[in-house]
Design a protein around this motif. Structure first.
Motif, PDB file in Angstrom:
ATOM      1  N   PHE A  28       0.829  -1.204   0.000  1.00  0.00           N
ATOM      2  CA  PHE A  28       0.000   0.000   0.000  1.00  0.00           C
ATOM      3  C   PHE A  28       0.867   1.259   0.000  1.00  0.00           C
ATOM      4  CE2 PHE A  28      -3.886  -2.125   0.974  1.00  0.00           C
ATOM      5  CZ  PHE A  28      -3.487  -3.236   1.672  1.00  0.00           C
ATOM      6  N   PHE A  47      -5.176   9.298   4.736  1.00  0.00           N
ATOM      7  CA  PHE A  47      -5.116   8.223   3.744  1.00  0.00           C
ATOM      8  C   PHE A  47      -6.462   8.031   3.055  1.00  0.00           C
ATOM      9  CE2 PHE A  47      -5.050   3.910   2.187  1.00  0.00           C
ATOM     10  CZ  PHE A  47      -3.729   3.635   1.869  1.00  0.00           C
ATOM     11  N   GLU A  51      -2.129   0.735   7.862  1.00  0.00           N
ATOM     12  CA  GLU A  51      -1.377   1.764   7.140  1.00  0.00           C
ATOM     13  C   GLU A  51      -0.299   2.332   8.061  1.00  0.00           C
ATOM     14  OE1 GLU A  51      -0.151   5.485   5.853  1.00  0.00           O
ATOM     15  OE2 GLU A  51      -1.813   5.506   7.273  1.00  0.00           O
ATOM     16  N   GLU A  52       0.906   2.527   7.518  1.00  0.00           N
ATOM     17  CA  GLU A  52       2.074   2.825   8.336  1.00  0.00           C
ATOM     18  C   GLU A  52       1.981   4.151   9.089  1.00  0.00           C
ATOM     19  OE1 GLU A  52       5.617   1.931  10.113  1.00  0.00           O
ATOM     20  OE2 GLU A  52       4.447   0.660   8.764  1.00  0.00           O
ATOM     21  N   LEU A 109      -8.161  -2.877   5.443  1.00  0.00           N
ATOM     22  CA  LEU A 109      -7.084  -1.948   5.773  1.00  0.00           C
ATOM     23  C   LEU A 109      -7.565  -0.931   6.791  1.00  0.00           C
ATOM     24  CD1 LEU A 109      -4.316  -0.540   5.283  1.00  0.00           C
ATOM     25  CD2 LEU A 109      -5.425   0.734   3.450  1.00  0.00           C
ATOM     26  N   CYS A 116      -6.648   2.624   8.447  1.00  0.00           N
ATOM     27  CA  CYS A 116      -5.822   3.758   8.044  1.00  0.00           C
ATOM     28  C   CYS A 116      -6.243   5.000   8.817  1.00  0.00           C
ATOM     29  CB  CYS A 116      -5.953   3.998   6.535  1.00  0.00           C
ATOM     30  SG  CYS A 116      -7.598   4.537   6.036  1.00  0.00           S
ATOM     31  N   CYS A 172      -4.631  -5.369   7.385  1.00  0.00           N
ATOM     32  CA  CYS A 172      -3.463  -4.516   7.163  1.00  0.00           C
ATOM     33  C   CYS A 172      -3.598  -3.199   7.917  1.00  0.00           C
ATOM     34  CB  CYS A 172      -3.285  -4.234   5.676  1.00  0.00           C
ATOM     35  SG  CYS A 172      -3.256  -5.716   4.655  1.00  0.00           S
ATOM     36  N   ASN A 219       3.135   3.664   4.077  1.00  0.00           N
ATOM     37  CA  ASN A 219       3.349   2.233   4.138  1.00  0.00           C
ATOM     38  C   ASN A 219       2.266   1.530   4.928  1.00  0.00           C
ATOM     39  OD1 ASN A 219       5.737   2.688   2.769  1.00  0.00           O
ATOM     40  ND2 ASN A 219       6.855   3.029   4.657  1.00  0.00           N
ATOM     41  N   VAL A 220       2.261   0.226   4.804  1.00  0.00           N
ATOM     42  CA  VAL A 220       1.226  -0.573   5.428  1.00  0.00           C
ATOM     43  C   VAL A 220       1.854  -1.773   6.110  1.00  0.00           C
ATOM     44  CG1 VAL A 220      -0.833  -1.952   4.974  1.00  0.00           C
ATOM     45  CG2 VAL A 220      -0.408   0.091   3.635  1.00  0.00           C
TER      46      VAL A 220
END
Length: 584
Positions: free
Chosen positions: A68, A182, A119-120, A176, A178, A117, A74-75
């Motif tokens: 992503f 995002f 998101e970073e 995801l 986030c 997941c 980042n993820v």
């Protein structure tokens, strides 16, 4: 709402810090049996790497961990390969082509492939990690309950393109978590709405492509928006995220409250039923939005927006390109494209997928065949202005249909083959660009034109006259399947030596082509020319001449009745485009 997320972010400018950093939580799921007879027995898979195992007699694949990071940070991928066993009864089985005695008596298992997941840009917060870990347990259970009864659904407004998951070998979904920034970028990119929202969902399912894998889609949830809504509605962030998950999942299964009041009522009822069945707290999202509007909530705009946009049930496929063989793949036993296959191709192109032909046929033959089902020409799949790989990769056309590669067969090999044809009275066709040349009349020569739609063969009275002033790309011997396998192939595999190679697309034809060329190398050349990476490509074929192309693509699909060499390198084996696309 991501097209496996990676593709969804393609058009967003790259972020200066787009390195991938993955955290993997290694908590284990309990292995237990759930006492619910209507649920399928399944495997829950959360994998951050490729895995190739055998399942239900087919090779199966797990997607690479989702990147992503392209332009939006980042993820982290949560989870590893896990299994959760539950009983299965109500779903119908996939129709098997094996004899009844050879079929397994035990019930077939349905695999659920779920990726959770992070998101970073979200903070290293233990609560978020705990929620992600909990979702690893929650999501498959929500999926199972949502799947239950789909085939017998009485809903009047639901899109029923997914009606029975029992016809699939596996189901894929990604979730995801986030932040607002995002999801705002995604919202702006895909809806033109420049603000954050709480949940986006995106279907990847194209029903006309009868894949054994149900690529259900992606659900993106903003933890920041969910946190605000949870505080306003008096429950925890986990409660709110579960509510958003249910809402997004129902959209992927065909519910859409935006269609009408009746559709809203039906989806609202399904939300409440799912939440109650799962034992999760809170009202459904539709009811919560209605309450917010009634009570004059500070988030009234978000509620109005939800009613307007339907939580983004977009359709964007995982792959941008499908490279597809013709004979035995797109074409049925009569060398025609069935109406159902044509409809599937039109549906794929309407979703933005570009179909590129990679075949042993000439370009005129392909255009003639596609013209019969209204798929040729400027707005079709193939024309004199479209890219493609023809004559086993010996002629490659790029942008605007311009020739970018040509490879000719050794003249000495051509002469020897033509002399052999005369001596043994075995019909032989020489392919020279858009022309077909031969030495004598024969019913099999005629069939190449009448059945396979190749240009009508020109009869040239002598070998020397045929070879004069032309460049030949390949030769095809025509015979019975037995004659090819027992006589022609053994002889010419040895006789050509290092000067040429023999390949087969169909059993009753033997092709002699220049050494070192293949569809696979031609496809790679065309990808480089067009600026496409193999990750963006699905390839579909059935013959040994498709092996390198299937191996090159991110997803290689071989037909179940195809050659063993093709099936050996494919990621997926199934009834496709001659059967999977119900080509009759």
């Amino acid at each position: 709402m991501l097209s496996r997320i990676t593709l969804l972010l393609r058009t967003i400018p790259p972020h200066p810090t787009s390195s991938m950093a993955a955290r993997v939580l290694r908590g284990a799921l309990p292995s237990s049996t759930v006492a619910t007879s209507s649920l399928p027995r399944s495997h829950l898979v959360s994998s951050a790497s490729w895995d190739s195992t055998t399942i239900f007699g087919r090779r199966k694949f797990n997607y690479r961990s989702l990147s992503f990071a392209r332009g939006l940070g980042n993820v982290n991928v949560i989870g590893k390969m896990e299994t959760l066993a539950v009983s299965r009864r109500e779903y119908r089985k996939v129709r098997s082509r094996r004899p009844a005695a050879a079929r397994k008596s035990k019930e077939r298992e349905l695999e659920l492939s779920v990726q959770i997941c992070i998101e970073e840009q979200l903070p290293e917060d233990s609560e978020i990690l705990d929620i992600a870990e909990m979702l690893r347990l929650n999501v498959p259970m929500a999926m199972k309950l949502a799947f239950d009864g789909l085939s017998n659904s009485t809903y009047k407004t639901r899109d029923t393109s997914i009606s029975d998951v029992g016809c699939f070998e596996s189901v894929e979904l990604s979730v995801l978590l986030c932040n607002d920034e995002f999801i705002r970028k995604l919202n702006r990119e895909w809806r033109g709405e420049d603000h954050a929202t709480d949940v986006l969902s995106m279907s990847q399912h194209i029903p006309e492509l009868k894949l054994p894998i149900l690529m259900l889609g992606d659900i993106v949830i903003s933890v920041e928006t969910a946190s605000r809504q949870a505080e306003e509605r008096g429950h925890t962030i986990l409660d709110e995220i579960r509510i958003l998950l249910v809402h997004g999942l129902l959209h992927l299964l065909g519910f859409d409250h935006e269609l009408s009041d009746e559709a809203e009522e039906e989806m609202e009822m399904k939300e409440e039923l799912l939440l109650k069945s799962l034992g999760w707290k809170g009202k459904g999202l539709i009811q919560s939005a209605q309450d917010a509007e009634t009570n004059g909530s500070l988030h009234l705009d978000d509620a109005d927006d939800r009613r307007r946009e339907g939580s983004l049930r977009f359709y964007k496929p995982k792959f941008s390109y499908i490279f597809c063989d013709m004979d035995g793949t797109l074409l049925n036993s009569k060398s025609h494209i069935s109406l159902s296959t044509a409809q599937a191709l039109k549906e794929a192109t309407s979703r933005g997928v570009k179909v590129v032909i990679a075949t042993g046929k000439t370009r005129p033959a392909v255009i003639n065949i596609l013209k019969m089902v209204d798929l040729a020409g400027k707005d079709g799949i193939a024309s004199e202005l479209s890219p493609g790989v023809f004559v086993q990769g010996l002629l490659v056309y790029g942008r605007q249909g311009r020739e970018i590669f040509r490879r000719n067969l050794d003249q000495n090999v051509c002469r020897e083959a033509l002399l052999y044809s005369l001596k043994h009275e075995v019909p032989l066709i020489a392919f020279s660009e858009d022309r077909c040349l031969t030495l004598f009349e024969h019913p099999l020569v005629d069939s190449l034109h009448t059945v396979y739609q190749e240009p009508k063969a020109e009869i040239i009275p002598s070998v020397e006259q045929l070879l004069a002033g032309v460049h030949i790309q390949k030769l095809i011997f025509l015979d019975t399947a037995e004659g090819v396998s027992t006589v022609l192939r053994p002889y010419w595999a040895e006789a050509t030596g290092d000067h040429a190679s023999v390949v087969q697309a169909v059993p009753d034809m033997l092709e002699i082509v220049p050494s070192g060329t293949s569809k696979g190398s031609a496809v790679r050349m065309l990808l480089d020319h067009l600026g496409i990476t193999p990750k963006e490509v699905m390839a579909i074929g059935d013959g040994e001449n498709d092996v390198e192309m299937l191996d090159l693509a991110s997803l290689g699909v071989a037909l179940s009745n195809g050659s063993e060499k093709a099936k050996a390198v494919a990621n997926v084996i199934g009834f496709l485009l001659g059967s999977m696309m119900q080509c009759s």
